[in-house]
Scaffold this motif. Structure first.
Motif, PDB file in Angstrom:
ATOM      1  N   ILE A 212       1.408  -2.187  -9.119  1.00  0.00           N
ATOM      2  CA  ILE A 212      -0.305  -2.146  -8.105  1.00  0.00           C
ATOM      3  C   ILE A 212       0.656  -2.961  -6.416  1.00  0.00           C
ATOM      4  CG2 ILE A 212      -2.414  -3.033  -7.428  1.00  0.00           C
ATOM      5  CD1 ILE A 212      -2.499  -0.873  -9.478  1.00  0.00           C
ATOM      6  N   ILE A 213       0.636  -2.425  -5.493  1.00  0.00           N
ATOM      7  CA  ILE A 213       1.500  -3.358  -4.388  1.00  0.00           C
ATOM      8  C   ILE A 213       0.482  -3.755  -3.135  1.00  0.00           C
ATOM      9  CG2 ILE A 213       3.205  -1.737  -4.595  1.00  0.00           C
ATOM     10  CD1 ILE A 213       2.831   0.227  -2.275  1.00  0.00           C
ATOM     11  N   ALA A 214      -0.592  -3.844  -3.146  1.00  0.00           N
ATOM     12  CA  ALA A 214      -1.789  -4.289  -2.647  1.00  0.00           C
ATOM     13  C   ALA A 214      -2.859  -4.124  -3.118  1.00  0.00           C
ATOM     14  CB  ALA A 214      -1.827  -3.726  -0.954  1.00  0.00           C
ATOM     15  N   SER A 215      -3.285  -5.403  -2.592  1.00  0.00           N
ATOM     16  CA  SER A 215      -5.324  -5.658  -3.785  1.00  0.00           C
ATOM     17  C   SER A 215      -6.058  -6.345  -2.777  1.00  0.00           C
ATOM     18  CB  SER A 215      -4.676  -6.414  -5.043  1.00  0.00           C
ATOM     19  OG  SER A 215      -4.216  -7.733  -4.415  1.00  0.00           O
ATOM     20  N   ASN A 216      -6.926  -6.300  -2.796  1.00  0.00           N
ATOM     21  CA  ASN A 216      -8.111  -7.438  -1.970  1.00  0.00           C
ATOM     22  C   ASN A 216      -7.472  -9.067  -2.319  1.00  0.00           C
ATOM     23  OD1 ASN A 216     -11.313  -8.603  -1.975  1.00  0.00           O
ATOM     24  ND2 ASN A 216     -10.682  -6.947  -1.253  1.00  0.00           N
TER      25      ASN A 216
END
Length: 366
Positions: A212-216
């Motif tokens: 997971i390379i980007a998130s909120n």
């Protein structure tokens, strides 16, 4: 005295921190991805993610499946399919079959790089059994109108799909799959992002490495670091129905101490029959305008990080204590916030952003 923050600039700071190109580039630079033999990118941020991968591996075959209008910049030679969101269309089925063909064409010993972002659930599909496209559209529209949480919606979509929930990669006969994903779901579960289109089957015949390379959370932290004023709230709690969320959030912000308040998540809206033009962020913005009407020194921006709120060209809304008028009640009831906010200069229009990590709400209390 600290400078009053520009909420839209802060929003862009958060969005840029989780851009599909930047996030994939960082991951490759860190050495987390070996050279692939094929690249598949699917979702609203597919073009940006594929562009980053192709910069490192320009000769690798690449398939991109994304939303209409989201493929202005793509790698040279890439196969690009644009389809509909949030309700699938015939191009979505074409895209789903193209994904199957691409995965099945991978040779023994090969490495497949999957780049996944939100929106994939609608953009690519191969329905199970005798389900027709018309039936799939009707089910999707009913789910959207119900205000069901995204996890419930994607679980239902998976049950109707030949490519979701690990079923696509079950067709892979190569040696290794790496999935890089931008999370647009609560909990950042790969099995929920894009209804699990980039997830492995329960007992894969290949080695599997997901990231997971980007998130909120990353976007919100970037906003917090860039704030010129004290950050008093930074939480991922925008998961309730707008009708419940707006009164609670409005009361909290009216009574808040001066400073910046950052929220993330994805609220839901139950749509009436024959809804008007709008989306969840515009609905929340308009509902909040009613809650803070007459409040001085309070500004609120709420917008989708992908740059599109519902089936519109707006990302969300920017409101303050002067925005509300009684006619807004009818617009809320008809799910028709877009024209109402447009007439008052309250729309936030950004165009596609190259990412998708749910929504950001940024409020400043002077």
């Amino acid at each position: 005295m600290p400078k009053s923050p520009d909420l839209l600039n802060l929003w862009y700071t958060g969005v840029n921190a989780v851009g599909g190109d930047a996030a994939v580039s960082r991951t490759i630079a860190a050495g987390d991805v070996q050279a692939p033999d094929r690249i598949i990118a699917v979702g609203k941020a597919a073009a940006a993610m594929a562009t980053a991968a192709a910069r490192t591996w320009p000769d690798t075959p690449c398939l991109i499946v994304t939303k209409y209008g989201h493929a202005e910049t793509t790698p040279t030679g890439a196969q690009v399919i644009e389809a509909a969101h949030p309700v699938p269309d015939a191009a979505s089925v074409t895209a789903g079959q193209a994904l199957i063909d691409a995965v099945q064409s991978c040779k023994p010993g090969s490495h497949l790089l999957m780049l996944v972002s939100g929106g994939a659930s609608s953009l690519a599909e191969v329905p199970t059994g005798d389900m027709t496209l018309d039936a799939l559209k009707a089910e999707t529209q009913a789910l959207l109108a119900s205000g069901a949480p995204i996890g419930d919606m994607n679980a239902h979509r998976t049950s109707r799909s030949q490519i979701k929930g690990g079923k696509l990669l079950a067709r892979f006969k190569g040696a290794h799959v790496t999935t890089l994903a931008l999370s647009d779901v609560e909990g950042d579960s790969l099995g929920t992002i894009g209804s699990g289109i980039g997830d492995a089957p329960s007992d894969p015949s290949f080695t599997f490495a997901p990231h997971i390379i980007a998130s909120n959370a990353i976007a919100r932290e970037a906003v917090a670091k860039a704030s010129p004023v004290a950050v008093l709230t930074n939480s991922e709690t925008l998961y309730a129905d707008v009708t419940d969320l707006a009164p609670r959030l409005g009361r909290m912000l009216r009574d808040a101490a001066p400073g910046l308040h950052i929220f993330g998540g994805e609220p839901v809206v139950q749509l009436p029959d024959n809804p008007g033009q709008g989306g969840r962020n515009m609905a929340l913005g308009l509902a909040l305008a009613r809650e803070i009407a007459g409040t001085q020194g309070l500004r609120i921006l709420v917008a989708g990080t992908d740059g599109t709120d519902g089936p519109t060209d707006a990302a969300g809304a920017l409101i303050d204590g002067t925005t509300w008028a009684d006619s807004g009640a009818d617009a809320l009831a008809r799910a028709d916030a877009y024209p109402w906010l447009k007439d008052r200069g309250g729309l936030v229009i950004t165009g596609p952003t190259g990412t998708n990590v749910m929504d950001l709400l940024i409020a400043y209390k002077a």
